[in-house]
Design an enzyme around this catalytic site. Structure first.
Site, short mmCIF file in Angstrom:
data_model
loop_
_atom_site.label_atom_id
_atom_site.label_comp_id
_atom_site.label_asym_id
_atom_site.label_seq_id
_atom_site.Cartn_x
_atom_site.Cartn_y
_atom_site.Cartn_z
N TRP A 101 0.83 -1.21 0.00
CA TRP A 101 0.00 0.00 0.00
C TRP A 101 0.86 1.25 0.00
CZ3 TRP A 101 -4.37 -0.50 -2.08
CH2 TRP A 101 -5.15 -1.63 -1.89
N ASP A 172 -2.02 6.68 6.10
CA ASP A 172 -3.09 5.85 5.52
C ASP A 172 -3.48 4.83 6.58
OD1 ASP A 172 -4.70 4.03 4.27
OD2 ASP A 172 -3.25 3.47 2.72
N LYS A 196 -12.66 -1.61 6.12
CA LYS A 196 -11.86 -2.55 6.91
C LYS A 196 -12.37 -2.56 8.34
CE LYS A 196 -9.37 -2.70 3.13
NZ LYS A 196 -8.17 -1.99 2.84
#
Ligand SMILES: *Cc1c(COP(=O)(O)O)cnc(C)c1O
Length: 360
Positions: A101, A172, A196
């Protein structure tokens, strides 16, 4: 029958939240409509969004000089939107690379014309570590330092907040937000896709310090401009109303459950139990350095990968689903976000022991 869903995202949601949403679905607050069918500009929905924001502010202790934005395009949009809001082409920004990511965020920043300085890159450990505190230097004059507190695919998590040397720290937090208390004042921007740990997909929460507003490139579309969205209460366009409503219900249930201190204790206990089971066995292994192991995403391999398919199939039969590892990594991954109870983790541990015994 409800299963224990170990998906990395969209992930399991708390049953009591789904049941409340179900009970309210066809007639929300006596409107004779579902929340999906009411105007986003009407008083009831505006109050619903304000409630979600207030609960988020309470839970995370968000200081008054931060705006909370409800945006779309997921965390992926933010990989480009952060540069659009904080930089001009050619500016320097610092990034820490701890896995897939991080790498996507870096790629998007380069595409926005930034001079990206990767100040720490964990490639040498195959992205199973985080940099030691103080082991990297942030270039003076960079617009910000970006990092990924929890790498959802690698299962690698920072146990500390990096020192950004006075620059805005951008995080993030897609797969770790609300898993424990954080000190929001350490950050310039926090962003997180909801699917999530906070709700359904379609909503991205952005928490931004107000001195970082109003610096967007002139070409930035309004819906990607933090200042414009803040001024419009995130309603320059139609927001993801159902996702915001569900976020509010999830936050209510977190508050009722004792807040983030209590959640952190539960999450730590869940992760500790699962890692202990993996470490106690020669049949299962987790590659991540002990000080960088994620509380939320636990990748593990079988000593004999030829048994992976059997493991996944038998686990699914036992009501333990979505354990297949990310396509780029293989093996297994158990995502054990807030909504996964200890009973689900224990059921997985018990299944792993049975599977190991039956394969011997
Ligand atoms: C899932 C995830 C993303 C991507 O989220 P989208 O909502 O699909 O854009 C980005 N970063 C992290 C850390 C993630 O876990």
């Amino acid at each position: 029958m409800r299963v224990y869903n170990f998906s990395a995202g969209p992930a399991q949601l708390p049953l009591e939240v789904l049941e409340r949403a179900q009970a309210e679905l066809t007639d929300w607050q006596g409107s004779g409509m579902s929340v999906m069918e009411v105007s986003h500009r009407g008083k009831p929905f505006v109050a619903c969004a304000a409630h979600a924001e207030a609960q988020l502010r309470t839970l995370l202790g968000i200081p008054d000089n931060y705006k909370v934005l409800f945006l779309q395009g997921g965390a992926t949009a933010q990989f480009s939107v952060v540069p659009m809001n904080l930089t001009q082409p050619g500016d320097t920004a610092a990034y820490i690379n701890t896995g897939q990511w991080s790498a996507k965020a870096i790629k998007a920043a380069i595409a926005q014309g930034l001079d990206v300085q990767v100040v720490a890159d964990e490639k040498a450990s195959s992205y199973t570590t985080v940099p030691e505190p103080g082991s990297f230097q942030v270039p003076a004059g960079a617009a910000y330092l970006h990092y990924t507190p929890n790498e959802t695919i690698g299962g690698v998590e920072f146990g500390y907040v990096p020192d950004a040397a006075g620059l805005p720290l951008v995080a993030d937090m897609s797969s770790t937000i609300l898993s424990r208390p954080i000190d929001v004042s350490r950050y310039g921007i926090i962003y997180a896709g909801a699917q999530k740990n906070m709700g359904p997909s379609g909503l991205c929460v952005v928490i931004v310090r107000d001195d970082l507003l109003g610096k967007a490139r002139s070409t930035t579309p309004g819906i990607f401009d933090y200042a414009a969205m803040a001024a419009a209460d995130s309603m320059l366009n139609t927001p993801p109303t159902f996702a915001i409503y569900l976020l509010g219900l999830i936050l209510d249930s977190l508050v009722a459950g004792g807040g983030l201190e209590a959640m952190a204790k539960r999450n730590q206990a869940k992760a500790a139990a699962l890692y202990a089971a993996i470490d106690a066995s020669d049949f299962y292994a987790n590659p991540v350095a002990p000080n960088a192991r994620s509380w939320m995403n636990v990748p593990f391999t079988l000593a004999n990968p030829g048994l992976d398919a059997d493991f996944i199939a038998q686990a699914a039969e036992a009501g333990l689903t979505n354990l297949k590892g990310h396509r780029s990594v293989g093996g297994m991954r158990a995502s054990i976000y807030n909504a996964m109870p200890m009973e689900g983790v224990q059921a997985l541990i018990d299944f792993m022991a049975e599977f190991e015994a039956s394969a011997a």
